[in-house]
Design an enzyme around this catalytic site. Structure first.
Site, PDB file in Angstrom:
ATOM      1  N   HIS A  50      -9.045   0.165 -16.420  1.00 54.99           N
ATOM      2  CA  HIS A  50      -7.759   0.370 -15.753  1.00 54.99           C
ATOM      3  C   HIS A  50      -7.760   1.680 -14.961  1.00 54.99           C
ATOM      4  CE1 HIS A  50      -3.559   0.500 -14.795  1.00 54.99           C
ATOM      5  NE2 HIS A  50      -3.559   1.751 -15.229  1.00 54.99           N
ATOM      6  N   GLU A  51      -8.167   2.760 -15.602  1.00 55.83           N
ATOM      7  CA  GLU A  51      -8.109   4.085 -14.966  1.00 55.83           C
ATOM      8  C   GLU A  51      -8.920   4.140 -13.669  1.00 55.83           C
ATOM      9  OE1 GLU A  51      -6.520   7.152 -15.977  1.00 55.83           O
ATOM     10  OE2 GLU A  51      -5.361   5.829 -17.283  1.00 55.83           O
TER      11      GLU A  51
END
Length: 180
Positions: A50-51
């Site tokens: 995600h990051e």
């Protein structure tokens, strides 16, 4: 535990050819930082997936100017706006290391001078290793082991931003890695 390129592409379908480039560094990071069980690997891949937008971003999209002044800048160890620390030490790496203090601590732990050359966190090797350092320094294996994914997200993000995407990646990772 070693990931295969096929597994990584199943977990991060948007990574494309970048999966092959990053795979050896991801595997080395998993070993170096004791992210060594399927449940830990699944949680790690969900969070860094995600990051980094599944390896799309190794540098924060925002300018970093928000980290120049105020209480957030102070918490990150950034000096007043005239120095431009917010832009210089904005989020980088797979887990978006942010702020002077974090760059200093990460660089010391990894044996590299990130204060002098913060862009090093945009290289595949250090993007991965910095995420592993952050994971270990924040004690995140305990959250993964307890399947406390919301607590894990809060520890990384300070809140639950992107929780739906993080959980979708986590579900794929658990399925691919055989986590019940």
């Amino acid at each position: 535990m070693q990931l295969s390129e096929i597994q990584l592409r199943q977990i991060w379908p948007n990574a494309g050819k970048r999966a092959a480039v990053f795979l050896p560094y991801i595997n080395a990071t998993l070993a170096e930082f004791a992210i060594d069980t399927p449940v830990r690997v699944a949680a790690f891949l969900a969070q860094v997936g995600h990051e980094s937008g599944q390896l799309t971003w190794l540098e924060e999209i925002a300018s970093g100017q928000a980290y120049d002044t105020g209480s957030l800048a102070k918490r990150l160890g950034n000096t007043p706006a005239a120095d431009g620390d917010g832009q210089r030490y904005k989020g980088r790496g797979l887990i978006q290391i942010t702020g002077t203090d974090n760059y200093r601590a990460c660089g010391q732990a990894l044996g590299v001078d990130l204060l002098a050359d913060p862009e090093q966190l945009e290289t595949p090797r250090l993007a991965c290793r910095s995420a592993g350092w952050f994971w270990r320094s924040k004690g995140l294996n305990q959250f993964a082991d307890a399947a406390d994914f919301v607590g894990l997200t809060r520890r990384i993000n300070g809140g639950t931003n992107g929780l739906t995407d993080r959980m979708a990646i986590w579900d794929r990772a658990k399925q691919v890695l055989g986590v019940k």
